[in-house]
Design an enzyme around this catalytic site. Sequence first.
Site, PDB file in Angstrom:
ATOM      1  N   SER A 136       0.862  -1.189   0.000  1.00 14.98           N
ATOM      2  CA  SER A 136       0.000   0.000   0.000  1.00 14.98           C
ATOM      3  C   SER A 136       0.891   1.230   0.000  1.00 14.98           C
ATOM      4  O   SER A 136       2.034   1.171   0.466  1.00 14.98           O
ATOM      5  CB  SER A 136      -0.850   0.007   1.271  1.00 14.98           C
ATOM      6  N   TYR A 149      -2.099  -1.226  10.422  1.00 12.57           N
ATOM      7  CA  TYR A 149      -2.131  -1.574   8.993  1.00 12.57           C
ATOM      8  C   TYR A 149      -0.857  -1.095   8.297  1.00 12.57           C
ATOM      9  O   TYR A 149      -0.182  -1.869   7.606  1.00 12.57           O
ATOM     10  CB  TYR A 149      -3.362  -0.937   8.356  1.00 12.57           C
TER      11      TYR A 149
HETATM   12  P1  NAP Z   1     -11.091  -6.260   0.173  1.00  8.84           P
HETATM   13  O1  NAP Z   1     -12.070  -5.751  -0.813  1.00  8.84           O
HETATM   14  O2  NAP Z   1     -11.391  -6.104   1.622  1.00  8.84           O
HETATM   15  O3  NAP Z   1     -10.777  -7.788  -0.148  1.00  8.84           O
HETATM   16  C1  NAP Z   1      -9.836  -8.486   0.637  1.00  8.84           C
HETATM   17  C2  NAP Z   1      -9.976  -9.965   0.382  1.00  8.84           C
HETATM   18  O4  NAP Z   1      -9.026 -10.632   1.245  1.00  8.84           O
HETATM   19  C3  NAP Z   1     -11.350 -10.485   0.762  1.00  8.84           C
HETATM   20  O5  NAP Z   1     -11.767 -11.464  -0.141  1.00  8.84           O
HETATM   21  C4  NAP Z   1     -11.116 -11.078   2.147  1.00  8.84           C
HETATM   22  O6  NAP Z   1     -12.000 -12.094   2.504  1.00  8.84           O
HETATM   23  C5  NAP Z   1      -9.712 -11.631   1.969  1.00  8.84           C
HETATM   24  N1  NAP Z   1      -9.128 -11.860   3.277  1.00  8.84           N
HETATM   25  C6  NAP Z   1      -8.991 -10.981   4.291  1.00  8.84           C
HETATM   26  N2  NAP Z   1      -8.517 -11.582   5.385  1.00  8.84           N
HETATM   27  C7  NAP Z   1      -8.345 -12.888   5.053  1.00  8.84           C
HETATM   28  C8  NAP Z   1      -7.904 -14.020   5.766  1.00  8.84           C
HETATM   29  N3  NAP Z   1      -7.572 -13.943   7.064  1.00  8.84           N
HETATM   30  N4  NAP Z   1      -7.837 -15.205   5.137  1.00  8.84           N
HETATM   31  C9  NAP Z   1      -8.193 -15.299   3.833  1.00  8.84           C
HETATM   32  N5  NAP Z   1      -8.645 -14.271   3.106  1.00  8.84           N
HETATM   33  C10 NAP Z   1      -8.725 -13.070   3.719  1.00  8.84           C
HETATM   34  O7  NAP Z   1      -9.680  -5.545  -0.024  1.00  8.84           O
HETATM   35  P2  NAP Z   1      -8.969  -4.984  -1.340  1.00  8.84           P
HETATM   36  O8  NAP Z   1      -9.196  -3.517  -1.371  1.00  8.84           O
HETATM   37  O9  NAP Z   1      -9.285  -5.801  -2.526  1.00  8.84           O
HETATM   38  O10 NAP Z   1      -7.449  -5.181  -0.881  1.00  8.84           O
HETATM   39  C11 NAP Z   1      -6.580  -6.114  -1.492  1.00  8.84           C
HETATM   40  C12 NAP Z   1      -5.156  -5.731  -1.143  1.00  8.84           C
HETATM   41  O11 NAP Z   1      -4.888  -4.402  -1.598  1.00  8.84           O
HETATM   42  C13 NAP Z   1      -4.867  -5.718   0.363  1.00  8.84           C
HETATM   43  O12 NAP Z   1      -3.589  -6.251   0.577  1.00  8.84           O
HETATM   44  C14 NAP Z   1      -4.887  -4.250   0.698  1.00  8.84           C
HETATM   45  O13 NAP Z   1      -4.107  -3.964   1.843  1.00  8.84           O
HETATM   46  C15 NAP Z   1      -4.329  -3.660  -0.557  1.00  8.84           C
HETATM   47  N6  NAP Z   1      -4.674  -2.245  -0.732  1.00  8.84           N
HETATM   48  C16 NAP Z   1      -5.965  -1.854  -0.848  1.00  8.84           C
HETATM   49  C17 NAP Z   1      -6.264  -0.521  -0.988  1.00  8.84           C
HETATM   50  C18 NAP Z   1      -7.690  -0.035  -1.120  1.00  8.84           C
HETATM   51  O14 NAP Z   1      -7.924   1.168  -0.980  1.00  8.84           O
HETATM   52  N7  NAP Z   1      -8.654  -0.892  -1.410  1.00  8.84           N
HETATM   53  C19 NAP Z   1      -5.234   0.441  -1.043  1.00  8.84           C
HETATM   54  C20 NAP Z   1      -3.913  -0.003  -0.926  1.00  8.84           C
HETATM   55  C21 NAP Z   1      -3.644  -1.337  -0.779  1.00  8.84           C
HETATM   56  P3  NAP Z   1     -13.191 -11.803   3.593  1.00  8.84           P
HETATM   57  O15 NAP Z   1     -13.898 -10.588   3.089  1.00  8.84           O
HETATM   58  O16 NAP Z   1     -13.974 -13.039   3.531  1.00  8.84           O
HETATM   59  O17 NAP Z   1     -12.486 -11.561   4.893  1.00  8.84           O
END
Ligand code: NAP
Length: 244
Positions: A136, A149
């Site tokens: 991130s 985080y």
């Molecule tokens: P998201 O929409 O919350 O999706 C995260 C996914 O990871 C969900 O399917 C969730 O499943 C799964 N997950 C979480 N904890 C888990 C666990 N303990 N075991 C197995 N699966 C798990 O998030 P996203 O925005 O797509 O984020 C993806 C990545 O991008 C992350 O690493 C995040 O830090 C990074 N990121 C995101 C942003 C942003 O603004 N969205 C910005 C910078 C970086 P459940 O929902 O079932 O828990």
Amino acid sequence: MQINFSGLRALVTGAGKGIGRDTVKALLDSGAKVVAVSRTKEDLVSLSRECPGLEPVCVDLGDWEATEHALGNIGPIDLLVNNAAVLLIEPFLEISKEAFDRSINVNLRSVIQVSQMVAKGMIARGVPGSIVNVSSMASQSTFSNLASYSSTKSAMDMLTKVMAQELGPHKIRVNTVNPTVVLTTMGKKVSSDPEFANALKKRTPLKKFAEVEDVVYSILFLLSDKSAMTNGSGILVDGGYQAS
Ligand code: NAP
């Protein structure tokens, strides 16, 4: 630029929603076989319906033993995307042991565990590989209430460099993508305060958040041979935020 992953098998964590879910689809479209790992079973059921041939694995990656059980015999993997993470919002003075442990276990420890399994398999087979850790921009810029985080993501950036150093001689490359806000479930949570969201966009030279596909394209590039000399590095997908 054509990316073709035919004949390769990929594993994506956090595949149920958001960036992980679209990464799975993009990998399948590029010819890879894909193992999709996530926590909520319904997400994997709906994803499998959309993507016939997908190999779903339902596990809480914060649970070391359960992860060992679920992925210990996962078989050959050529491409790994460590994408699963939790974002738990707490002011620094109120960080709880539970939230910090959960953040570390899911966002960082599972990356070590899953990468060990996958990299050992690559080394045993004598094949090259590519690992992308989804970090991130919060690993490098401060945001209030995100100490747990952000700390996991900073540690992930350094972990990536050390992995690149140790795994490079085995022809395994390791890199990060570091996005700004993307309006997934997680992104909506972190940007729900309009004042915060507007200030962030205002400071970003491109004046907007990232789209999921902006992140997915960077992940595919780093997984592919098109980035063959990039190792221990990262792509900021932040619209120029860090430059401003
Ligand atoms: P998201 O929409 O919350 O999706 C995260 C996914 O990871 C969900 O399917 C969730 O499943 C799964 N997950 C979480 N904890 C888990 C666990 N303990 N075991 C197995 N699966 C798990 O998030 P996203 O925005 O797509 O984020 C993806 C990545 O991008 C992350 O690493 C995040 O830090 C990074 N990121 C995101 C942003 C942003 O603004 N969205 C910005 C910078 C970086 P459940 O929902 O079932 O828990």
